[in-house]
Design a protein around this motif. Structure first.
Motif: not given
Length: 232
Positions: A174-199
């Motif tokens: 039931x979960x994606x098989x990779x360890x990525x932090x919220x910061x990693x997701x933000x870096x990939x999406x071109x946004x901030x960690x705070x915005x990723x957490x809110x979304x």
């Protein structure tokens, strides 16, 4: 980095460029020259700005490729897993690495030196042709990503990133098989960690995804896709 010697003939990565061309007699000489090793989780094996060391092929594991932007912030430009090639940006055109790369988990890598790769390109036309098509496809993806980043809002960029990660690594239990932090997701999406957490919080309330610790599981992939379909 600990040594390991994967056997190309028994490799299960049918998408690997080397595996695809094992039937060619000319490739046998180069296979014997490859260097293989284990890269521990979080260990960097390509340093941005350092001399190029040929191409790397992921035998087993997961890797993130990064590019340093303004103010020294890293931007994740690519995620790779079994069979994928790493380090092709700048290969044969630059003496310095244009990107950095590190392991997201303990990863086994196969490396072919600059000299051997250039020899392969000169002497194995089938391999060269396939690599040319690969570069063309990657260029097309890069152009599409630039367009999407320019046109998508923050929520759409985060959804697009989560779908990409899901598509790349899949889900287990039931979960994606990779360890990525919220910061990693933000870096990939071109946004901030705070915005990723809110979304992510908003998507949880809408029952589109769930979180288990730091891991994320997508609950309604089709509905998430429908939100960004106009950008495809």
């Amino acid at each position: 980095m600990k040594k390991e010697t994967p056997i190309c003939d028994s490799c299960l990565n049918e998408n690997c460029f080397i595996k695809k061309h094992l039937h060619l007699e000319k490739m046998r000489t180069y296979i014997e020259k490859k260097n293989s090793f284990i890269c521990k989780k979080s260990q960097q094996f390509i340093i941005e700005g350092a001399p190029t060391q040929g191409l790397y092929f992921v035998y087993r594991g997961k890797v993130k490729t990064v590019k340093t932007g303004i103010y020294g912030r890293e931007q994740i430009v690519r995620l790779t897993t079994n069979g994928d090639v790493v380090g092709f940006r700048g290969f044969a055109t630059s003496k310095r690495c244009l990107i950095g790369a590190s392991a997201l988990e303990d990863t086994v890598l196969c490396n072919f030196s600059n000299e051997d790769m250039l020899d392969i390109l000169k002497n194995v036309p089938e391999f060269t042709f396939d690599l040319m098509l690969f570069y063309a496809e990657e260029l097309n993806k890069s152009e599409n990503n630039i367009r999407k980043i320019a046109q998508m809002n923050v929520r759409e960029r985060v959804i697009d990133t989560l779908l990409y990660i899901h598509r790349k690594f899949g889900q287990s239990k039931g979960v994606i098989e990779v360890d990525l932090s919220r910061r990693d997701i933000a870096d990939f999406a071109g946004t901030t960690e705070e915005q990723v957490i809110r979304v992510i919080s908003s998507l949880k309330k809408e029952l589109l995804l769930k979180t288990v610790g730091k891991k994320i599981g997508l609950l309604n992939v089709e509905k998430m896709r429908s939100e960004i379909i106009e950008h495809k």
